[in-house]
Structure formats: structure tokens, C-alpha cells
Write an enzyme that holds these catalytic residues in place. Structure first.
Site, short mmCIF file in Angstrom:
data_model
loop_
_atom_site.label_atom_id
_atom_site.label_comp_id
_atom_site.label_asym_id
_atom_site.label_seq_id
_atom_site.Cartn_x
_atom_site.Cartn_y
_atom_site.Cartn_z
N SER A 135 0.58 -1.19 -0.08
CA SER A 135 0.09 -0.47 -0.41
C SER A 135 0.45 1.55 -0.36
O SER A 135 0.34 2.11 -0.33
CB SER A 135 -0.86 0.16 1.38
N TYR A 172 -4.88 4.08 7.00
CA TYR A 172 -6.31 2.99 7.78
C TYR A 172 -6.41 4.16 9.28
O TYR A 172 -6.88 5.57 8.91
CB TYR A 172 -5.80 1.71 7.92
N TYR A 221 -3.15 -2.72 -10.68
CA TYR A 221 -2.83 -2.33 -8.81
C TYR A 221 -1.85 -3.38 -8.50
O TYR A 221 -1.09 -2.79 -6.93
CB TYR A 221 -4.84 -2.10 -8.48
N LYS A 267 0.14 3.08 -3.07
CA LYS A 267 -0.53 4.51 -3.02
C LYS A 267 -0.97 5.76 -3.61
O LYS A 267 -0.95 6.29 -4.38
CB LYS A 267 -1.95 4.15 -2.54
N VAL A 274 0.97 -3.62 3.94
CA VAL A 274 0.81 -4.81 5.08
C VAL A 274 2.69 -5.64 4.75
O VAL A 274 2.50 -7.58 5.23
CB VAL A 274 0.03 -5.98 4.36
N1 GLN Z 1 -1.62 -5.92 -1.74
C1 GLN Z 1 -2.26 -5.07 -0.83
C2 GLN Z 1 -3.71 -5.45 -1.24
O1 GLN Z 1 -4.27 -4.73 -2.13
C3 GLN Z 1 -1.77 -4.59 -0.02
C4 GLN Z 1 -2.91 -3.63 0.90
C5 GLN Z 1 -1.99 -2.80 2.35
O2 GLN Z 1 -0.72 -2.82 2.04
N2 GLN Z 1 -3.00 -2.58 3.33
O3 GLN Z 1 -4.49 -5.81 -0.65
#
Ligand code: GLN
Length: 340
Positions: free
Chosen positions: A85, A262, A210, A88, A280
Site C-alpha cells: 500500500s 487506515y 494495481y 498508493k 501490509v
Molecule cells: N496489495 C495489498 C492489498 O491490496 C495492499 C494492502 C496494504 O498494504 N494494506 O490487499
């Protein structure tokens, strides 16, 4: 005072070189933070993308890069992991550069959702994903920067990140395959976005974009330099390359500030007080505008999906160096003042 950056010409080398003494002091603080938290064993490594479960839970790295190009590292800073993430904000920046704010914001909002990153939900008031830092918003953004064939837009994304990191980055194809295979929740989000008229019918292409964005391999130094590039008005402080159009960085950093962690974002804003993004895989990067970038990594996550040791390290770095945006001592160049 010799250290105040020249506000008229921010790229002029107005700040003095750091003395070896100060460099040693900063290194000492980073080493101390590393040793203080390396024994913390709380949290769990993400396994919902099976390949991520292979991460070594002991890994812990810290890197700090200044807008003058000094880089300080501790622990497993060279260990690579997928950006997840943390991609992003960069995708959002690219969408803004390609389409401008007006068009981009027709597809994604700017409001914190207070929900988990993978929430299958659109803003009931606007019909858009809440913001570009949750998966729904990031898939909408991916749809805005994708091309057909998707290899071209994936290459453009990797190029952009490579410029910010100051070295050639690449994808982890095992993680990409693993997420592509298991990413049904993101596929559900993709089709929800199609149904809501937020993305076009090339849903598969948007998801491919993505997933690839999330699979870029980075280390702590890369993250710190990417953050320092943001802090340095879009120019990589080591290579001098102009990477980001600075007029959009305020959008990106503002959204990182309010939504980057988040459903922990509010706590983070109070405790650390920096625009930041977690992933994550266990990485977090933070930006101290006009001053420096921070990159940390440790794969064990808390319930919100944020790195346990990463949060501890960032909190300590922020309090030690007075980096919190609203810290009384942070008047825009507190880090440099600490040094001088
Ligand atoms: N590729 C992961 C997902 O889409 C990214 C989520 C994350 O890093 N929080 O679930």
C-alpha cells in the site's frame, strides 16, 4: 544562523554540510532506536497474500534521508520487501500529474473512511471511494493511470518510483502472482467500482495495474529517499533528478496525513504527526516536509495492518528529533535546528 533553507530558491544549496560530529549523533540515535525495539515481538506477519507469509519476522530496518542527501541506516535496511500500500501515494501523484485534480477527484475522494484498508465500501454521499489510500480508492487511481497494454503503464510506474528511490527498482513476480491468484476481495472492489461508474469496463487491466504497483521491491533506503524526494519539493536529494511535479505533492501529503495509516490514522496524526503511508508487507514511510524522509521495515503487523516495530520506531524518531508537524518546537526546520 547558517542553517535556514533559502525560501526563495529552495534548490540552492543553502544549508551547510553536516559536521562529522552531528552525523555521528544522528547515527547514534537511530542505532539506539533500533536496539531498543528489535526485541519487540508483538504482531503477526500478513499471510492473506500467501507469499508475504514467507517474510522473516525478525527483520527490522530503519533509514533516514535528509533533503541534503545524507542517509543514515540501521539494522536490516538493505532487506527488500514489496511496497504494497505504500505505492498508493505515488499512484495518486501520477494520476494528478496525468489528469489534474479536477478529473482525478471525480473518481476518488479526499475523506478519511475510518475503515480498514480493504473495506468494500464507497462514500454514500458522493458514490466515490473515500480516498486514494484505501484499496477502493487505489484501484480507481490505478484505473486512471493504466494503459493498454498494461506493461507500458506498469513500466512507467516502476520508472517513477525508481527516480524517487534513486536506483532501478523491479517487481517481485512471486508476490505479484500470489496476490493475483488470491485477490478476490480486490476483484470484488473492482467490479463494485465498475458498477458505480467510477472505473471503465477494463476492470482486469485496472487490477493488473494495481497488483503490479503493490509488488515493487524496495528497501528502507528506497522508502526514505522516496519520502525525502517528496520532502524536497519533488527532487531526489541524492541524484538531483526532478521526479514529482511539486504542485500536486500537497494533495498527496495531505491525504497521507489524514488517511495514510487506515483506521489508525487519527492516532498516528496525534502521536507521530507526519504524512506517512504503511503497507501490509511491514514498511512505513514518513515525510517531514522540506526536511527529510523516513523509511522503516519490520513485517509483524498489528490489528490495523501496520508494522508494530515500525510504529514504535517512527514515534520515537518523531519525538526525539521534534518532527511532529504540530510540535511546538517544529517551526518548519526543527531538524536542522537540532543539528546546528
Ligand atoms: N496489495 C495489498 C492489498 O491490496 C495492499 C494492502 C496494504 O498494504 N494494506 O490487499
Amino acid at each position: 544562523m547558517q542553517g535556514a533553507p533559502d525560501r526563495e530558491s529552495p534548490q540552492a544549496s543553502a544549508t551547510p554540510a553536516m559536521t562529522p560530529f552531528l552525523e555521528t549523533q544522528i547515527q547514534k540515535v537511530i542505532d539506539e532506536i533500533y536496539h531498543k525495539y528489535k526485541g519487540v515481538d508483538d504482531g503477526t506477519v500478513a499471510t492473506y497474500i500467501p507469499e508475504l507469509g514467507k517474510a522473516n519476522p525478525k527483520h527490522f530496518g530503519i533509514c533516514l534521508a535528509t533533503v541534503e542527501g545524507q542517509v543514515f541506516t540501521a539494522g536490516d535496511w538493505e532487506q527488500e520487501f514489496t511496497i504494497q500500500s505504500m505505492s498508493k501515494p505515488f499512484a495518486f501523484q501520477m494520476a494528478l500529474e496525468k489528469h489534474g485534480p479536477e478529473e482525478t477527484l471525480k473518481h476518488v475522494g479526499l475523506e478519511p473512511s475510518g475503515e480498514a484498508f480493504n473495506s468494500i465500501e464507497l462514500d454514500p454521499k458522493t458514490g466515490r471511494p473515500f480516498n486514494p489510500m484505501v484499496n477502493a480508492g487505489a484501484i480507481a487511481v490505478a484505473s486512471l493511470i493504466k494503459q493498454s497494454p498494461v506493461q507500458a503503464s506498469i513500466a512507467a510506474f516502476v520508472d517513477k518510483l525508481s527516480g524517487a528511490a534513486g536506483r532501478r527498482l523491479r517487481l517481485d513476480y512471486s508476490v505479484l502472482a500470489s496476490e493475483t491468484e488470491t485477490g478476490n476481495r480486490n476483484r470484488a472492489i473492482g467490479y463494485l467500482l465498475l458498477n458505480a461508474g467510477i472505473i471503465d469496463e477494463q476492470v482486469q487491466l485496472s487490477l493488473d495495474q494495481y497488483f503490479a504497483q503493490c509488488s515493487v521491491l524496495v528497501n528502507c533506503r528506497d522508502l526514505a529517499l522516496m519520502a525525502a524526494t517528496m520532502a524536497n519539493i519533488g527532487n531526489n536529494p541524492v541524484t538531483g533528478q526532478s521526479v514529482f511535479d511539486f504542485q500536486f505533492l500537497k494533495y498527496v501529503m495531505a491525504v497521507m496525513f489524514s488517511c495514510g495509516l487506515y483506521d489508525f490514522a487519527g492516532n498516528w496524526a496525534v502521536e507521530v504527526g507526519l504524512p506517512a503511508k504503511s503497507g501490509v508487507s511491514g514498511g512505513i514511510f514518513g515525510v517531514v516536509n522540506r526536511q527529510l524522509g523516513i523509511g522503516v521495515y519490520s513485517p509483524k503487523l498489528d490489528a490495523q495492518g501496520n508494522s508494530v516495530r515500525g510504529i514504535l520506531a517512527c514515534r520515537e524518531l518523531a519525538s526525539h528529533f521534534g518532527l511532529h508537524t504540530f510540535d511546538f518546537s517544529n517551526v518548519g526546520s526543527s531538524f536542522m535546528q537540532w543539528l546546528l
